[in-house]
Write an enzyme that holds these catalytic residues in place. Structure first.
Site, PDB file in Angstrom:
ATOM      1  N   HIS A  67      -1.764  -5.486   1.412  1.00 33.56           N
ATOM      2  CA  HIS A  67      -3.038  -6.147   1.130  1.00 33.56           C
ATOM      3  C   HIS A  67      -2.780  -7.555   0.636  1.00 33.56           C
ATOM      4  CE1 HIS A  67      -6.827  -7.256  -0.799  1.00 33.56           C
ATOM      5  NE2 HIS A  67      -6.096  -7.583  -1.837  1.00 33.56           N
ATOM      6  N   TYR A  78     -12.042  -2.497  -3.558  1.00 29.95           N
ATOM      7  CA  TYR A  78     -12.635  -2.680  -2.227  1.00 29.95           C
ATOM      8  C   TYR A  78     -14.157  -2.577  -2.263  1.00 29.95           C
ATOM      9  CZ  TYR A  78      -8.168  -2.620   0.378  1.00 29.95           C
ATOM     10  OH  TYR A  78      -6.925  -2.927   0.912  1.00 29.95           O
ATOM     11  N   LYS A 108       0.834  -1.198   0.000  1.00 26.11           N
ATOM     12  CA  LYS A 108       0.000   0.000   0.000  1.00 26.11           C
ATOM     13  C   LYS A 108       0.879   1.262   0.000  1.00 26.11           C
ATOM     14  CE  LYS A 108      -3.863  -2.363   2.300  1.00 26.11           C
ATOM     15  NZ  LYS A 108      -4.798  -2.355   3.463  1.00 26.11           N
ATOM     16  N   GLU A 114      -9.136 -10.129  -8.238  1.00 27.57           N
ATOM     17  CA  GLU A 114      -8.197  -9.021  -8.033  1.00 27.57           C
ATOM     18  C   GLU A 114      -7.064  -9.057  -9.048  1.00 27.57           C
ATOM     19  OE1 GLU A 114      -7.216  -9.393  -3.873  1.00 27.57           O
ATOM     20  OE2 GLU A 114      -9.222  -8.767  -3.250  1.00 27.57           O
ATOM     21  N   ASN A 172      -2.008  -0.027   7.332  1.00 32.40           N
ATOM     22  CA  ASN A 172      -1.496  -1.369   7.639  1.00 32.40           C
ATOM     23  C   ASN A 172      -0.641  -1.983   6.522  1.00 32.40           C
ATOM     24  OD1 ASN A 172      -3.560  -1.946   5.918  1.00 32.40           O
ATOM     25  ND2 ASN A 172      -4.642  -3.353   7.266  1.00 32.40           N
TER      26      ASN A 172
HETATM   27  P1  GTP Z   1      -6.845  -6.049   2.939  1.00 30.45           P
HETATM   28  O1  GTP Z   1      -5.781  -7.077   2.750  1.00 30.45           O
HETATM   29  O2  GTP Z   1      -6.348  -4.639   2.726  1.00 30.45           O
HETATM   30  O3  GTP Z   1      -8.079  -6.362   2.138  1.00 30.45           O
HETATM   31  O4  GTP Z   1      -7.210  -6.126   4.496  1.00 30.45           O
HETATM   32  P2  GTP Z   1      -8.036  -7.270   5.213  1.00 30.45           P
HETATM   33  O5  GTP Z   1      -8.552  -8.271   4.239  1.00 30.45           O
HETATM   34  O6  GTP Z   1      -7.178  -7.750   6.321  1.00 30.45           O
HETATM   35  O7  GTP Z   1      -9.264  -6.442   5.835  1.00 30.45           O
HETATM   36  P3  GTP Z   1     -10.577  -5.938   5.084  1.00 30.45           P
HETATM   37  O8  GTP Z   1     -10.635  -6.453   3.691  1.00 30.45           O
HETATM   38  O9  GTP Z   1     -11.709  -6.219   5.993  1.00 30.45           O
HETATM   39  O10 GTP Z   1     -10.355  -4.362   5.055  1.00 30.45           O
HETATM   40  C1  GTP Z   1      -9.634  -3.750   4.013  1.00 30.45           C
HETATM   41  C2  GTP Z   1      -8.810  -2.616   4.575  1.00 30.45           C
HETATM   42  O11 GTP Z   1      -9.682  -1.622   5.088  1.00 30.45           O
HETATM   43  C3  GTP Z   1      -7.927  -2.996   5.756  1.00 30.45           C
HETATM   44  O12 GTP Z   1      -6.696  -3.547   5.380  1.00 30.45           O
HETATM   45  C4  GTP Z   1      -7.737  -1.657   6.434  1.00 30.45           C
HETATM   46  O13 GTP Z   1      -6.730  -0.883   5.780  1.00 30.45           O
HETATM   47  C5  GTP Z   1      -9.075  -0.998   6.206  1.00 30.45           C
HETATM   48  N1  GTP Z   1      -9.934  -1.205   7.367  1.00 30.45           N
HETATM   49  C6  GTP Z   1     -10.590  -2.339   7.740  1.00 30.45           C
HETATM   50  N2  GTP Z   1     -11.277  -2.156   8.876  1.00 30.45           N
HETATM   51  C7  GTP Z   1     -11.045  -0.865   9.242  1.00 30.45           C
HETATM   52  C8  GTP Z   1     -11.467  -0.057  10.332  1.00 30.45           C
HETATM   53  O14 GTP Z   1     -12.199  -0.498  11.214  1.00 30.45           O
HETATM   54  N3  GTP Z   1     -11.016   1.239  10.343  1.00 30.45           N
HETATM   55  C9  GTP Z   1     -10.204   1.741   9.386  1.00 30.45           C
HETATM   56  N4  GTP Z   1      -9.799   3.020   9.463  1.00 30.45           N
HETATM   57  N5  GTP Z   1      -9.775   1.012   8.350  1.00 30.45           N
HETATM   58  C10 GTP Z   1     -10.189  -0.272   8.277  1.00 30.45           C
HETATM   59 MG    MG Z   2      -9.570  -7.757   2.506  1.00 30.84          MG
END
Ligand code: GTP
Ligand code: MG
Length: 150
Positions: A115, A49, A9, A126, A112
């Site tokens: 991805h 997303y 990212k 994707e 974080n």
């Molecule tokens: P990705 O690998 O990025 O898809 O992350 P993930 O699969 O571990 O989590 P998810 O797909 O649920 O969420 C995608 C991204 O949204 C996360 O990696 C975070 O950067 C962001 N995100 C998820 N939950 C939160 C939240 O509660 N607050 C905020 N600020 N960002 C969030």
């Molecule tokens: Mg995800």
């Protein structure tokens, strides 16, 4: 064999963690079969997303993810979707184990670093979104595979 979509990212790029992250996947034994650096549009990120549209953090997430270049990659190998997620660590870095990428380098869930696809199905979607509908991966032989796979 299985493929997954892994992305560094904008914060990972800015924090100069590109080599570190690629190195962890390489050292584990996985094969890099596609890679490019892109500054994605907000529309592209919204598509990536789209399952999260409606979440309160979605607008901020799309702004962050389109704020600078990312490194988009296809990694290949046995169980790479699940193992790739394990290498990244839990979504919220405060819950990520030390030894994982997020657990070693991040603090906030909204910054974080990386991805990873969450299932074989989403990996296919994707990879198509980021690398085109045709198979965007490179196919090649690695001599080292005989020392990684039984
Ligand atoms: P990705 O690998 O990025 O898809 O992350 P993930 O699969 O571990 O989590 P998810 O797909 O649920 O969420 C995608 C991204 O949204 C996360 O990696 C975070 O950067 C962001 N995100 C998820 N939950 C939160 C939240 O509660 N607050 C905020 N600020 N960002 C969030
Ligand atoms: Mg995800």
């Amino acid at each position: 064999t299985e493929q997954t979509f892994i992305m560094i990212k904008p914060d990972g790029v800015q924090r100069q963690l590109v080599g570190e992250i690629i190195g962890r996947f390489e050292r584990r034994g996985y094969s890099l079969v596609g890679m490019k650096m892109v500054h994605a549009s907000k529309e592209h990120i919204e598509k990536h997303y789209e399952d999260l549209a409606g979440k309160p953090f979605y607008p901020g997430l799309c702004n962050y993810m389109s704020s600078g270049p990312v490194v988009a990659m296809i990694w290949q190998g046995k169980d790479v979707v699940k193992q790739g997620r394990a290498l990244l660590g839990a979504t919220n870095p405060l819950a990520s184990a030390p030894g994982t990428i997020r657990g070693d380098f991040a603090i906030d869930v909204g910054r974080n670093i990386c991805h990873g696809s969450d299932a074989v199905d989403s990996a296919k979607k994707e990879i198509a979104l980021w690398f085109g509908a045709q198979d965007g991966a490179i196919s090649y032989k690695r001599a080292i595979d005989q020392w990684i796979y039984e």
